[in-house]
Design a protein around this motif. Sequence first.
Motif, mmCIF file in Angstrom:
data_model
loop_
_atom_site.group_PDB
_atom_site.id
_atom_site.type_symbol
_atom_site.label_atom_id
_atom_site.label_comp_id
_atom_site.label_asym_id
_atom_site.label_seq_id
_atom_site.Cartn_x
_atom_site.Cartn_y
_atom_site.Cartn_z
ATOM 1 N N ARG A 50 51.500 37.668 37.405
ATOM 2 C CA ARG A 50 52.260 36.909 38.105
ATOM 3 C C ARG A 50 53.617 36.506 38.126
ATOM 4 O O ARG A 50 54.296 35.675 38.679
ATOM 5 C CB ARG A 50 51.243 35.757 38.520
ATOM 6 C CG ARG A 50 49.835 35.901 38.936
ATOM 7 C CD ARG A 50 48.925 34.770 39.024
ATOM 8 N NE ARG A 50 49.490 33.838 39.838
ATOM 9 C CZ ARG A 50 48.987 32.631 40.268
ATOM 10 N NH1 ARG A 50 47.580 32.199 39.454
ATOM 11 N NH2 ARG A 50 49.265 31.882 41.028
ATOM 12 N N LYS B 83 47.520 36.920 32.890
ATOM 13 C CA LYS B 83 47.561 36.430 34.194
ATOM 14 C C LYS B 83 48.883 36.175 34.458
ATOM 15 O O LYS B 83 49.675 36.380 35.675
ATOM 16 C CB LYS B 83 46.427 35.554 34.592
ATOM 17 C CG LYS B 83 45.147 35.880 34.892
ATOM 18 C CD LYS B 83 44.498 34.608 35.614
ATOM 19 C CE LYS B 83 43.281 35.062 36.042
ATOM 20 N NZ LYS B 83 42.393 34.029 36.950
ATOM 21 N N SER C 260 54.360 27.844 40.902
ATOM 22 C CA SER C 260 54.488 29.144 40.536
ATOM 23 C C SER C 260 55.812 29.801 40.814
ATOM 24 O O SER C 260 56.300 30.504 40.169
ATOM 25 C CB SER C 260 53.421 30.036 41.041
ATOM 26 O OG SER C 260 52.195 29.634 40.914
#
Length: 716
Positions: free
Chosen positions: A422, A418, A392
């Motif tokens: 994020r 999502k 991530s």
Amino acid sequence: MSKTFFIAPTAEHSGLTSVSLGLVRALQTIGLNAGFFKPITQSEENEDRSITFAREIVRVDPPAAITLTEAQTRISRGDKGLLMEQVVEHYLKIKDSYDIIVVEGLVANQNQPYTTRLNIDIASNLDSEIILVAAPSQRSPAELDHHLKVIAGLFSSPDDPDVLGVILNKVGDPTVVAESQTTPQLFADSMPESALRYDYQAECAVITDQFKLIGTVPWKIDLLSPRVCDVAAQLALDVIHTGQIEQRRVKRILAVSANVQDILPKLTPGTLVVTSGDRLDVILAAAMAAISGVELAGILLSNRHQPSQAFLTLCSQALLTGLPLLGTGMDTFHTIHSLINLNREVQTDDLGRMDAAMSLVSEHLDLKWLDKQCQVPRAKRLSPPAFRYLLSEKARAAGKTIVLPEGNEPRTICAAVKCHERRLASCILVGNPNEVRSVAALQGVTLPDDLKIIDPETVRENYVSPMVELRKHKGVTPQMALAMLEDNVVLATMMVALDEVDGLVSGAVHTTANTVRPALQLIKTNPSAKVVSSVFFMCLPEQVLVYGDCAINPDPNAEELADIAIQSADSAAAFGIEPKIAMISYSTGSSGSGSDVDKVREATRLAQEKRPDLLIDGPLQYDAASTASVARKKAPDSPVAGQATVFIFPDLNTGNTTYKAVQRSANVISVGPMLQGLRKPVNDLSRGALIDDIVFTIALTAVQAEQVQNSKAGNR
């Protein structure tokens, strides 16, 4: 490369904080740069006590802890994975600043039994070596032996013995009663002779060279002695005369109901005299002891009786010595009961007591063993939360744009939202905008205003001429190109080919061929790759493994299989996984023969020849590659067996079957397949992909795109 020791208590009242910080001090004493980390706090205060002591005493700066309430909420919502990712995120913030990090676990009690499971998960996800902390209490060596074996077994397995040993704390504690009794006694008059009767090192079978007795810390009454002000605060006592209330400590309690003559020998330093306020004879005796130089902890008057001012004036010389005088409305019996059940935790402003406890722990640890253990290399094991967090972070840093040709597919829409939330990538959904919004509404998803939707009907003709140019060697005409661009996957692939976007993810409703064929035709293979192949990142409970090829090549030859192994090793390394490559077959070493195993043997030789810098071995059976105990029997001399991180399967039938069996039976997230060998990243999804599978595949694609960009820059 930093190392991590996870400190796990075996029961309540083990002195977890003093041992954890004492270990930090010991490591600092032998010249190591040691840090401290408290992942989750059970404290209801603004800041965890352990973190306060770490900052104030050992001068390290750990990140803030997650509250247990927050952790419970996430677990109850099924977001344990995200909780572990946050733990890993906090840990990685300090990881590179220290040689060694001491991680303090949670204390299990009857109200929070799940904390042991949390300790196990945190230790595993931080790839820690575990040190247990136990207070023997009045356990015999046999009882302690059984207790330690049970707890150690929770944290390790025969093939993965992560528990280094135990630190025994408060050894010889005379104040702890048998476990069958529910009320521990905090204060005692003296230590009984039998308190140190056991030699746990010699008498506990569990303690061996593999399970070390790292330290035996003796019980010291001074370290359990709260300040008088702590007692007054906890019991809400009346302070009649302050005296040295913040300096004097309560080492023992003297409850007076007998003749004053009998208590005189017991008026010793550190004694808190508890008596009814109308026992003027007792108060006078205590005052005389104070005047004669005995530094009593104080006098506590029960039953709401308070002497007259004239009597206090008579005792003024005693009070001037610093003797605290306290009062309570409770009777003497209930006062004593409250004192016995006093909270023994060191208060955050009592730095002197904690400093002394840490020093005692440090002095009784095996520093030579600790120094040696810190030098022992440990194979890096990337846990799933650590992998997802690093993935991530890399995706966020890359800031890439990923096109999703299945823009009206419900899981894909949810995944795109999502990713947007994020900040993993800027996603573009290809589909009719009204249809996309309708599907999103049915899923209960709100599409962000800046999430881009491209209507293929309005842009299709823009790609006809570029496609004709790319495919002119195949005789493609404008009419043929327009027909092919009716397929949104083809249209999206053209966007990648023309550098309008950085990568593509598809496959939620399309076959692998539907995704890969346009990429091979329009993006083409990287010149350094012999084949386009794929890998899955298998997020097993304790670590992430790489499986290849499980999606593309039905039956690669030896040269192609060697190329797949090298590609997969590089992919593993790019995502933080140390590549140890096992070439999988139905036999290990030279035990089998036949064309299938011969292919794997030759592929191993070719891969080793091309990349001598990599750890590659084969043929290896799966169990020999993955399980240390099997490896010791079947391939004792292999540098890979028992510790493989990259598994290369001989054909698609084997690879695809294995990955699906592991994914479904072990209920793990499999990220991928990630395609290898293309000029630009295009990645396929399993049609059974979950939303999180799609999210992390998008993140993978973004990171791949960054690597492609960096590679091009490096070749200029």
